[in-house]
Design an enzyme around this catalytic site. Structure first.
Site, mmCIF file in Angstrom:
data_model
loop_
_atom_site.group_PDB
_atom_site.id
_atom_site.type_symbol
_atom_site.label_atom_id
_atom_site.label_comp_id
_atom_site.label_asym_id
_atom_site.label_seq_id
_atom_site.Cartn_x
_atom_site.Cartn_y
_atom_site.Cartn_z
ATOM 1 N N SER A 196 0.791 -1.070 0.086
ATOM 2 C CA SER A 196 0.082 0.164 -0.093
ATOM 3 C C SER A 196 0.868 1.332 -0.032
ATOM 4 C CB SER A 196 -0.975 0.056 1.211
ATOM 5 O OG SER A 196 -0.257 -0.005 2.511
ATOM 6 N N TYR A 238 2.088 -2.628 14.748
ATOM 7 C CA TYR A 238 3.418 -2.926 14.767
ATOM 8 C C TYR A 238 3.549 -1.572 15.830
ATOM 9 C CZ TYR A 238 5.883 0.050 11.107
ATOM 10 O OH TYR A 238 6.344 0.994 10.129
ATOM 11 N N ARG A 269 1.052 -9.114 14.768
ATOM 12 C CA ARG A 269 0.239 -9.362 13.479
ATOM 13 C C ARG A 269 -0.282 -10.843 13.601
ATOM 14 N NH1 ARG A 269 5.387 -8.389 9.521
ATOM 15 N NH2 ARG A 269 3.862 -7.606 8.163
ATOM 16 N N GLY A 315 11.990 2.463 0.656
ATOM 17 C CA GLY A 315 12.275 1.612 -0.340
ATOM 18 C C GLY A 315 10.796 1.632 -0.991
ATOM 19 N N ASP A 316 9.555 1.454 -0.248
ATOM 20 C CA ASP A 316 8.346 1.377 -0.825
ATOM 21 C C ASP A 316 8.209 2.703 -1.660
ATOM 22 O OD1 ASP A 316 8.172 -0.974 0.884
ATOM 23 O OD2 ASP A 316 7.274 0.268 2.467
#
Length: 317
Positions: free
Chosen positions: A37, A89, A106, A258-259
């Site tokens: 996302s 998280y 999670r 990075g995303d």
């Protein structure tokens, strides 16, 4: 037609403000965060028609994820379920020598049971590019199968496929990751990986340009992008190798860099630019992300264009 479809888990991130510690914090800031996302938001902010698909619990926390992502300009198509929970998280941010600490919560997240029969595969079949990451199949045996089936659906529909290795040592070992990830490689057109994961997980050797060429030749990828942090990025595309430097940035919040790069790169490729220019756009979005709190790159096209053009920021009045 949708430009980019991504699939994966999005968690809620809880962070103590002002570099406080978990055990003394009396409040937590809340941000959505998920590799796929995050990348989709970055692409959408550059003008791509991007959709994130997933499975979420029909709870206040699940709805919080969707409302935040929509607020950032992302299209969302999720399966709502009465079972499973919303993954979260905890991130404690600090400088050296304390460092940053991450605690994941999670287990039994709703997304871990997602199957292709539930997901919006009709959107996937009408996309230009489908993207997921190595985090997703690491979450459950079900998702390991689902990712493979989504790649097959995409390829059968003529959709370009992309995969970000995005290894997480808290989810699986390098050997487990490599054994699973390599089963997807015949179905992948574009591979993105930091150089450290190319070496430690995929077993590649040599300099980044050699690794990109080696992986492309071995697996038949159309494009391989190797990110190298402050040293920029290298790509092998249809036999040619190009590289671009990183942009200077003041690091305030590195999570999600990075995303952001991945989203900027693929949004630019979808916009028709060459691979070298797409690396520049990925680097620019990544540089901006490092100045933005949270996991998501809330950028706009004009400021990204300005960075790529080498222009300095100006004060808006």
């Amino acid at each position: 037609m949708t430009d980019l479809v991504t699939f994966g888990e999005t968690m809620l991130r809880l962070s103590p403000p002002r570099h406080e510690r978990f055990e003394t914090a009396t409040a937590f800031e809340v941000h959505p965060g998920g590799a796929e996302s995050n990348a989709a938001v970055a692409a959408a902010r550059l003008g791509a028609d991007a959709t994130w698909i997933s499975k979420l619990p029909d709870t206040a926390l699940g709805r919080r994820v969707v409302s935040d992502l929509k607020r950032y300009g992302l299209d969302v198509d999720v399966v709502w379920t009465e079972t499973g929970r919303q993954g979260v998280y905890y991130l404690e941010i600090a400088g050296e020598p304390r460092g940053t600490d991450v605690v994941y919560d999670r287990t039994d997240a709703a997304v871990t049971t997602a199957t292709v029969d539930e997901l919006a595969t009709e959107i996937l079949g009408d996309a230009a590019v489908f993207l997921t990451s190595g985090i997703t199949p690491a979450l459950s045996a079900t998702l390991e199968r689902t990712v493979g089936e989504l790649f097959e659906i995409a390829r059968e529909a003529g959709v370009r496929t992309a995969f970000d290795v995005n290894y997480r040592s808290k989810l699986w070992s390098p050997t487990e990751a490599r054994d699973t990830i390599e089963t997807y490689f015949p179905s992948i057109d574009a591979l993105v990986t930091p150089v450290r994961y190319a070496r430690n997980v995929l077993g590649a050797t040599g300099e980044p340009d050699e690794i990109a060429t080696e992986l492309a030749d071995e697996w038949g990828f159309e494009t391989v992008v190797i990110t190298c942090g402050a040293d920029g990025a290298v790509a092998s595309h249809e036999g040619a190798v190009v590289s671009r430097p990183a942009f200077e940035t003041e690091t305030i919040a590195p999570i999600g860099t990075g995303d952001a790069f991945v989203g900027g790169f693929f949004a630019s490729r979808l916009d028709g630019v060459d691979v070298g220019t797409a690396l520049e756009y990925g680097a620019a979005v990544g540089a901006l992300k490092r100045t933005i709190p949270g996991d998501v790159a809330i950028v706009d096209r004009d400021e990204v264009d300005r960075i790529v053009a080498g222009e300095h920021a100006t004060i808006s009045r």
